[in-house]
Design an enzyme around this catalytic site. Structure first.
Site, short mmCIF file in Angstrom:
data_model
loop_
_atom_site.label_atom_id
_atom_site.label_comp_id
_atom_site.label_asym_id
_atom_site.label_seq_id
_atom_site.Cartn_x
_atom_site.Cartn_y
_atom_site.Cartn_z
N TYR A 135 -8.25 -0.32 -5.55
CA TYR A 135 -7.29 -1.31 -5.13
C TYR A 135 -7.65 -2.71 -5.50
O TYR A 135 -8.69 -3.43 -4.98
CB TYR A 135 -7.17 -1.28 -3.41
CG TYR A 135 -6.05 -2.11 -2.88
CD1 TYR A 135 -5.30 -2.96 -3.46
CD2 TYR A 135 -6.05 -1.97 -1.37
CE1 TYR A 135 -4.33 -3.83 -3.13
CE2 TYR A 135 -4.89 -2.75 -0.88
CZ TYR A 135 -4.13 -3.72 -1.50
OH TYR A 135 -3.27 -4.39 -0.85
N LYS A 163 -4.45 0.47 -8.17
CA LYS A 163 -3.13 -0.19 -7.46
C LYS A 163 -3.30 -1.69 -7.94
O LYS A 163 -4.27 -2.37 -7.57
CB LYS A 163 -3.70 -0.08 -5.85
CG LYS A 163 -2.34 -0.91 -5.17
CD LYS A 163 -2.72 -0.59 -3.69
CE LYS A 163 -1.74 -1.01 -2.77
NZ LYS A 163 -1.07 -2.47 -2.87
N GLY A 187 1.33 -3.20 -7.44
CA GLY A 187 1.17 -3.48 -6.06
C GLY A 187 2.20 -4.72 -5.48
O GLY A 187 2.20 -4.63 -4.49
N ASP A 189 5.75 -5.99 -5.04
CA ASP A 189 7.02 -5.33 -5.26
C ASP A 189 7.90 -6.19 -6.20
O ASP A 189 8.79 -5.56 -6.77
CB ASP A 189 7.72 -5.36 -3.83
CG ASP A 189 6.92 -4.57 -2.74
OD1 ASP A 189 5.70 -4.33 -3.19
OD2 ASP A 189 7.17 -4.34 -1.79
N GLU A 190 7.49 -7.59 -6.12
CA GLU A 190 8.46 -8.50 -7.03
C GLU A 190 8.30 -8.39 -8.33
O GLU A 190 9.01 -8.98 -9.10
CB GLU A 190 8.27 -9.86 -6.24
CG GLU A 190 6.69 -10.50 -6.11
CD GLU A 190 6.17 -10.02 -4.97
OE1 GLU A 190 6.36 -8.81 -4.39
OE2 GLU A 190 5.53 -10.91 -4.55
O1 MN9 Z 1 0.86 -3.34 -0.54
C1 MN9 Z 1 1.82 -5.40 -0.82
N1 MN9 Z 1 0.87 -6.28 -0.77
C2 MN9 Z 1 0.42 -7.32 0.06
C3 MN9 Z 1 1.66 -4.07 -1.17
O2 MN9 Z 1 1.12 -7.48 1.00
C4 MN9 Z 1 -0.91 -7.92 -0.15
C5 MN9 Z 1 3.16 -5.90 -1.32
O3 MN9 Z 1 4.02 -4.95 -1.26
C6 MN9 Z 1 3.53 -7.33 -1.13
O4 MN9 Z 1 3.78 -7.29 0.28
C7 MN9 Z 1 4.92 -7.74 -1.47
C8 MN9 Z 1 5.01 -9.36 -1.26
O5 MN9 Z 1 4.51 -10.02 -2.01
O6 MN9 Z 1 4.95 -7.22 -3.05
#
Ligand code: MN9
Length: 295
Positions: A135, A163, A187, A189-190
């Site tokens: 990760y 990840k 990792g 989403d955006e």
């Molecule tokens: O696990 C998430 N990572 C963190 C994944 O929050 C550090 C992402 O899904 C974020 O929440 C998302 C928003 O930045 O991409």
């Protein structure tokens, strides 16, 4: 060993008003996301507030999720902890309860050498005998696993996936070029479409919990050679993510699930619960982009 490609929600940890883990809520959450067509579940990561949970609580959420998923989808358990011993205990526990893989951030807080960080991961692999998903989240840990000598770790046969919680897509492409059998799970989403374009074969994300269909459609559009449609879907995702990040993403994800009928409560301190105004903003952006009435 299962192929770990696919779309995974990073599960939040449902909590009661008193801040206790809500087992029934967690079981409901597992059923909810599986019904949305996800390929697997990521348990005990950032979104689960893992560093705000006790070791026993982390074991409990892993057990509840593995039991409820009952082999219907893949399950990756994040077992990273402040030190090797705790991470090994969590990894052995994940194995004993049937997880498909373990995952870990590098050891945090103290500044370790590259050799020590690689040694930490090797201890987890050797002592649990599990496949490992590294990760990488340099914004939180201060360590970048896809830069420099530390990348040697990806040559280990038990390191099956990465990840990639980083917007540096050049490093994603390079780590895959040097390690062709490695599976990359995006990792942020955006940045899913960017990750797909640089070789990711799936994603792990917090907003997958309530909009899995968008990520599945985005991946399918990308694979069908429809970049404009994939970008349109990424734009919808990003409008939601933008608001959630502004108000505090982990509490926003819990609130989004609560609106969908899976009561998740609020995050533990030092996170502050959402204000009513923040809740209204989250609800409005979800209604606009998910096109469904919410509770
Ligand atoms: O696990 C998430 N990572 C963190 C994944 O929050 C550090 C992402 O899904 C974020 O929440 C998302 C928003 O930045 O991409």
């Amino acid at each position: 060993m299962k192929n770990l490609s696919g779309i995974y929600p990073a599960l939040p940890t449902p909590m009661s008003a008193e801040g206790e883990i809500n087992d029934a809520g967690l079981r409901k959450l597992v059923d909810y996301v599986i019904a949305q067509g996800v390929d697997g579940l990521y348990v005990g990561g950032s979104t689960a507030e893992s560093f705000l949970l006790t070791e026993d609580e982390r074991k409990k959420i892993a057990e509840v999720v593995l039991h409820q998923a009952a082999g219907k989808v893949k399950v990756i358990v994040h077992t990273g902890a402040g030190g090797t011993d705790a991470a090994v205990r969590l990894s052995k526990h994940a194995r004993a309860h049937g997880a498909d893989a373990i995952s870990s951030v590098p050891p945090i807080y103290f500044k370790y050498t590259t050799e020590e960080i690689i040694g930490y991961y090797l201890d987890l692999i050797d002592q649990s005998d599990m496949p490992l998903v590294v990760y990488n989240i340099p914004a939180f840990t201060g360590i970048n696993m896809t830069q420099g000598a530390i990348r040697e770790l990806f040559k280990h046969p038990r390191v099956v996936a990465l990840k990639h919680t980083n917007t540096n897509m050049y490093e994603l492409e390079r780590v895959l070029a040097h390690n062709p059998s490695l599976i990359a799970l995006n990792g942020y989403d955006e940045a899913f479409l960017s990750g797909l374009s640089m070789g990711a074969s799936g994603m792990i994300g917090s907003t997958v919990n309530f909009m899995a269909g968008k990520f599945i459609a985005l991946r399918d559009a990308f694979r069908a050679g429809q970049p404009a449609e994939a970008l349109r879907l990424q734009g919808e995702v990003n409008e939601v993510v933008e608001t959630m990040v502004e108000v505090g993403v982990f509490n926003a994800v819990k609130y989004a699930m609560t609106l969908r009928g899976v009561d998740c409560g609020s995050c533990r301190g030092p996170f502050k619960p959402l204000t009513d105004a923040a809740k209204q903003r989250v609800k409005a952006v979800l209604e606009k982009n998910l096109g469904e009435p919410l509770r």
